[in-house]
Scaffold this motif. Structure first.
Motif, short mmCIF file in Angstrom:
data_model
loop_
_atom_site.label_atom_id
_atom_site.label_comp_id
_atom_site.label_asym_id
_atom_site.label_seq_id
_atom_site.Cartn_x
_atom_site.Cartn_y
_atom_site.Cartn_z
N SER A 250 0.81 -1.22 0.00
CA SER A 250 0.00 0.00 0.00
C SER A 250 0.85 1.27 0.00
CB SER A 250 -0.93 0.03 1.21
OG SER A 250 -0.20 0.07 2.42
N GLU A 251 2.18 1.09 0.07
CA GLU A 251 3.09 2.24 0.04
C GLU A 251 3.70 2.46 -1.34
OE1 GLU A 251 5.95 1.70 3.16
OE2 GLU A 251 4.43 1.09 4.61
N LEU A 252 3.32 1.63 -2.31
CA LEU A 252 3.87 1.76 -3.65
C LEU A 252 3.38 3.06 -4.30
CD1 LEU A 252 3.42 -1.90 -4.93
CD2 LEU A 252 5.56 -0.79 -4.25
N PRO A 253 4.18 3.65 -5.17
CA PRO A 253 3.78 4.89 -5.85
C PRO A 253 2.42 4.74 -6.53
CG PRO A 253 6.09 4.41 -6.29
CD PRO A 253 5.54 3.21 -5.57
N LEU A 254 1.65 5.80 -6.51
CA LEU A 254 0.29 5.90 -7.04
C LEU A 254 -0.72 5.17 -6.15
CD1 LEU A 254 0.89 5.50 -10.88
CD2 LEU A 254 0.78 7.59 -9.52
N ILE A 255 -0.42 3.93 -5.77
CA ILE A 255 -1.33 3.22 -4.88
C ILE A 255 -1.44 3.96 -3.55
CG2 ILE A 255 -1.62 1.10 -3.51
CD1 ILE A 255 -0.40 -0.45 -5.82
N ASP A 256 -0.33 4.44 -3.04
CA ASP A 256 -0.31 5.03 -1.71
C ASP A 256 -1.13 6.31 -1.61
OD1 ASP A 256 1.37 6.62 -3.23
OD2 ASP A 256 2.85 6.92 -1.64
N ARG A 257 -1.47 6.94 -2.75
CA ARG A 257 -2.27 8.17 -2.72
C ARG A 257 -3.76 7.90 -2.85
NH1 ARG A 257 0.60 10.76 0.00
NH2 ARG A 257 -0.79 12.53 -0.43
N SER A 258 -4.13 6.67 -3.15
CA SER A 258 -5.53 6.34 -3.40
C SER A 258 -6.12 5.56 -2.23
CB SER A 258 -5.66 5.52 -4.69
OG SER A 258 -6.96 4.97 -4.82
N PHE A 259 -7.07 6.14 -1.54
CA PHE A 259 -7.74 5.41 -0.46
C PHE A 259 -8.42 4.15 -1.00
CE2 PHE A 259 -11.68 4.40 1.77
CZ PHE A 259 -11.21 4.15 3.05
#
Length: 474
Positions: A250-259
């Motif tokens: 859940s800390e990967l780029p792009l994923i981490d910004r999306s709830f």
């Protein structure tokens, strides 16, 4: 070693007595598996508590059983909302309900000098306020405005004004609420991290400052009125596949910004029953990283005690009600009971009254509980509200006393990090997680996990400072 303490802790069974655990708290051992429970699910799996030698009898367990041996869980409200189809005798359902609810209010608040009702303006709190206006008209209503995701204040104020009750509003200030929690953390009899715990601490402190001595809570009716399962809830149950993904997915780029993406990935790693529990929590892999060793499997193993009974559910409704009852006993009710005890107040739950709940469950026909065609629930409560009000805006959409999770992370990050440093021997992965995710805490998914640490770490630090022992997991 002193024998384990067993506390009957459910408003359905009466007022809990925490004196036994408080008298031995200094000698009690912190149960690290229970800490893992909280990080994984926001509450401790009953019959366990945060102390190794303190067991809890929550609703569904028998007070006569020994909770240290092989207790059996039995859901008390089988087929809620589905039977009986036809009542044995016809009654003035709304009239009898009102009388029983008034009696329940009077009984549950009999030891309160100045009660305050937690008023959301929704179905349960509105029907309760109608009874309160008759049984305890000296009650003050208070609404917690948690933020942009809800707007219950106008509805709640309208309810109170119409009924002639005084109404107050407390706007959520996450920094203030957290400081109030830190001020009483050493007086918490036990520990839970329900996502409204800080709201209750904030409210309770405010009520006490205005000379109130008790909180009236509208929890308790869902289990015996029946709760229809929504399409979204069915989808989430199917999504929970118990996958084991990398801890940092859940800390990967792009994923981490999306709830939404984080929530889906977190749900994939959950058990279907645990997905029913509210909120975003740490995954099993993350919990193991926080402890620096495998711990999640011991927490997850505690679910086995409930699986046989839940598997016997006759419908999706009952399956969900059974699952939610676990979190309800150890989280939803616990937050109010523990907060009230820490603040030297009392908590009342009129919907848990025996006479009321048994009448609704055993005598009220299905057509008064849930519409079989539309699945609209709590029809009797809606009819009771209609005797005094038109349609309330908050009745149409469910909400709650939400807490500003992202605001808490923004305002008290450094405080929580200091506690992580102080407790690093117990949770060595907490400080690295905080440092790594600081920039992500404007995402509610990550902020929810920060909230869990914000509750747990100060409690552990207090235990360390006062010489509390720790029971190391196997």
């Amino acid at each position: 070693m002193a024998p384990p303490v067993q506390i009957t802790m459910s408003p359905y069974y009466g007022d809990p007595d925490f004196s036994a655990v408080e008298s031995r708290a200094a000698q009690a051992s912190t149960d690290l598996v229970s800490v893992a429970d909280i990080l994984r699910n926001a509450f401790v799996y009953p019959p366990h508590s945060v102390y190794e030698d303190v067991k809890l009898v929550t609703f569904g367990f028998c007070p006569q059983q020994d909770m240290t041996r092989t207790p059996e869980f039995r859901f008390k409200f089988r087929n809620a909302g589905e039977v009986p189809e036809v009542a044995s005798t016809e009654q003035d359902w709304v009239g009898v309900y009102h009388r029983l609810l008034c009696d329940a209010v009077a009984r549950s608040c009999s030891n309160m000098r100045a009660p305050w009702q937690l008023q959301s303006g929704g179905k349960d709190s509105t029907t309760l306020a109608i009874a309160i206006a008759d049984a305890r008209p000296d009650t003050v209503c208070i609404t917690y405005h948690g933020g942009r995701e809800e707007d219950e204040v106008a509805s709640a104020a309208q309810v109170a004004k119409t009924l002639g009750l005084r109404h107050e509003t407390l706007v959520c200030d996450p920094g203030r609420a957290y400081d109030r929690y830190l001020a009483v953390v050493g007086r918490m009899p036990l520990l839970t991290a329900d996502f409204a715990l800080l709201s209750y601490i904030d409210l309770g402190t405010e009520i006490a400052a205005q000379s109130g001595d008790g909180m009236i809570d509208g929890l308790g009716a869902d289990s015996y009125f029946g709760t229809p399962v929504s399409r979204q809830q069915r989808w989430l149950a199917k999504l929970a596949q118990q996958m084991r993904l990398p801890a940092r997915v859940s800390e990967l780029p792009l994923i981490d910004r999306s709830f939404e993406l984080c929530f889906v990935l977190g749900s994939l790693q959950m058990n279907a029953i645990e997905r029913v529990f509210p909120g975003s929590r740490f995954t099993d892999a993350e919990v193991d990283n926080l402890f620096g060793r495998e711990m999640a499997h011991e927490s997850k193993a505690r679910l086995a005690l409930f699986e046989k009974e839940i598997a016997s559910a006759g419908s999706a409704w009952e399956w969900r009600d059974m699952s939610m009852s676990i979190a309800g006993s150890a989280g939803a009710f616990a937050k109010g009971l523990y907060a009230a005890r820490a603040l030297s107040m009392r908590a009342a739950y009129p919907f848990c009254d025996r006479a009321l709940r048994e009448w609704v469950h055993d005598e009220v026909p299905r057509r008064q509980k849930v519409d079989p065609d539309t699945h609209v629930n709590k029809l009797l409560i809606r009819k009771h509200i209609a005797t005094r009000f038109g349609e309330l805006p908050y009745v149409r959409k469910k909400g709650s006393f939400r807490f500003d999770l992202c605001g808490l992370a923004e305002r008290r990050f450094d405080v929580v990090r200091n506690y992580a440093q102080e407790t690093r021997e117990l949770l060595p992965g907490a400080m690295p997680w905080l440092d790594r995710n600081r920039r992500r805490l404007d995402n509610k998914y990550h902020a929810s996990k920060f909230y869990l640490l914000a509750i747990v770490l100060p409690w552990l630090a207090h235990r360390q400072r006062t010489g509390g022992a720790v029971a190391m997991a196997a």
